[in-house]
Motif scaffolding. Sequence first.
Motif, mmCIF file in Angstrom:
data_model
loop_
_atom_site.group_PDB
_atom_site.id
_atom_site.type_symbol
_atom_site.label_atom_id
_atom_site.label_comp_id
_atom_site.label_asym_id
_atom_site.label_seq_id
_atom_site.Cartn_x
_atom_site.Cartn_y
_atom_site.Cartn_z
ATOM 1 N N GLY A 10 12.700 -20.605 -19.036
ATOM 2 C CA GLY A 10 12.795 -19.763 -20.220
ATOM 3 C C GLY A 10 11.446 -19.278 -20.668
ATOM 4 O O GLY A 10 10.453 -19.381 -19.948
ATOM 5 N N LEU A 11 11.417 -18.744 -21.889
ATOM 6 C CA LEU A 11 10.199 -18.227 -22.508
ATOM 7 C C LEU A 11 9.700 -19.238 -23.526
ATOM 8 O O LEU A 11 10.462 -19.697 -24.385
ATOM 9 N N VAL A 12 8.431 -19.588 -23.423
ATOM 10 C CA VAL A 12 7.847 -20.565 -24.336
ATOM 11 C C VAL A 12 6.424 -20.146 -24.665
ATOM 12 O O VAL A 12 5.761 -19.482 -23.854
ATOM 13 N N GLN A 39 6.132 -19.671 -7.760
ATOM 14 C CA GLN A 39 5.621 -18.427 -7.192
ATOM 15 C C GLN A 39 5.488 -17.396 -8.283
ATOM 16 O O GLN A 39 6.480 -17.021 -8.930
ATOM 17 N N ALA A 40 4.265 -16.960 -8.502
ATOM 18 C CA ALA A 40 3.975 -15.910 -9.464
ATOM 19 C C ALA A 40 4.011 -14.563 -8.752
ATOM 20 O O ALA A 40 3.829 -14.497 -7.531
ATOM 21 N N PRO A 41 4.227 -13.460 -9.502
ATOM 22 C CA PRO A 41 4.296 -12.140 -8.866
ATOM 23 C C PRO A 41 3.037 -11.839 -8.064
ATOM 24 O O PRO A 41 1.913 -12.027 -8.545
ATOM 25 N N GLY A 42 3.223 -11.409 -6.838
ATOM 26 C CA GLY A 42 2.100 -11.030 -5.995
ATOM 27 C C GLY A 42 1.343 -12.188 -5.381
ATOM 28 O O GLY A 42 0.331 -11.980 -4.697
ATOM 29 N N LYS A 43 1.844 -13.401 -5.593
ATOM 30 C CA LYS A 43 1.161 -14.580 -5.062
ATOM 31 C C LYS A 43 2.086 -15.346 -4.129
ATOM 32 O O LYS A 43 3.301 -15.199 -4.163
ATOM 33 N N GLU A 44 1.467 -16.198 -3.315
ATOM 34 C CA GLU A 44 2.257 -17.043 -2.426
ATOM 35 C C GLU A 44 2.878 -18.206 -3.206
ATOM 36 O O GLU A 44 2.384 -18.604 -4.267
ATOM 37 N N ARG A 45 3.942 -18.741 -2.645
ATOM 38 C CA ARG A 45 4.565 -19.915 -3.242
ATOM 39 C C ARG A 45 3.597 -21.093 -3.131
ATOM 40 O O ARG A 45 3.020 -21.335 -2.062
ATOM 41 N N ALA A 92 5.761 -18.342 -13.742
ATOM 42 C CA ALA A 92 6.180 -18.183 -12.347
ATOM 43 C C ALA A 92 7.674 -18.468 -12.238
ATOM 44 O O ALA A 92 8.291 -18.947 -13.199
ATOM 45 N N VAL A 93 8.214 -18.176 -11.076
ATOM 46 C CA VAL A 93 9.542 -18.676 -10.726
ATOM 47 C C VAL A 93 9.347 -20.062 -10.106
ATOM 48 O O VAL A 93 8.534 -20.208 -9.188
ATOM 49 N N TYR A 94 10.087 -21.022 -10.611
ATOM 50 C CA TYR A 94 9.961 -22.400 -10.142
ATOM 51 C C TYR A 94 11.150 -22.747 -9.239
ATOM 52 O O TYR A 94 12.305 -22.489 -9.596
ATOM 53 N N THR A 124 8.267 -18.425 -18.292
ATOM 54 C CA THR A 124 7.306 -17.480 -18.827
ATOM 55 C C THR A 124 6.621 -18.119 -20.023
ATOM 56 O O THR A 124 7.280 -18.547 -20.962
ATOM 57 N N VAL A 125 5.298 -18.173 -19.972
ATOM 58 C CA VAL A 125 4.512 -18.768 -21.049
ATOM 59 C C VAL A 125 3.690 -17.659 -21.700
ATOM 60 O O VAL A 125 2.857 -17.028 -21.048
#
Length: 127
Positions: A10-12, A39-45, A92-94, A124-125
Amino acid sequence: QVQLVESGGGLVQAGGSLRLSCAASGRTLSNYAMGWFRQAPGKEREFVAAISRSGGSSYYAESVKGRFTISRGDAKNTVYLQMNDLKPEDTAVYYCAANPSYGSSYYYSTVGDYDYWGQGTQVTVSS
């Protein structure tokens, strides 16, 4: 084959906390070493945390050490990731992942070590 489903994202705001859950079906999670990745956008897992089959050994990425805690709830066939003092860079997506480890005390920290993955949950932080 084990199926994994993450929840709890979620958003925190920065400094806040979230607890992610990874629920398993199809197999008993006590037969698997477990890990969390993100994995964050544009980055590797990247690796976040891992725990052995027995739950007696765990390992963390330096960036989350002291803030995140991985634990097992085998009675509920679930693995958790408690995240405290969240920072914007934790956005990121976890994903949770399972390794059918034959050793009860082993844990694994690379993407290639894991055979089964969930679909991910967004964290999302905000600053």
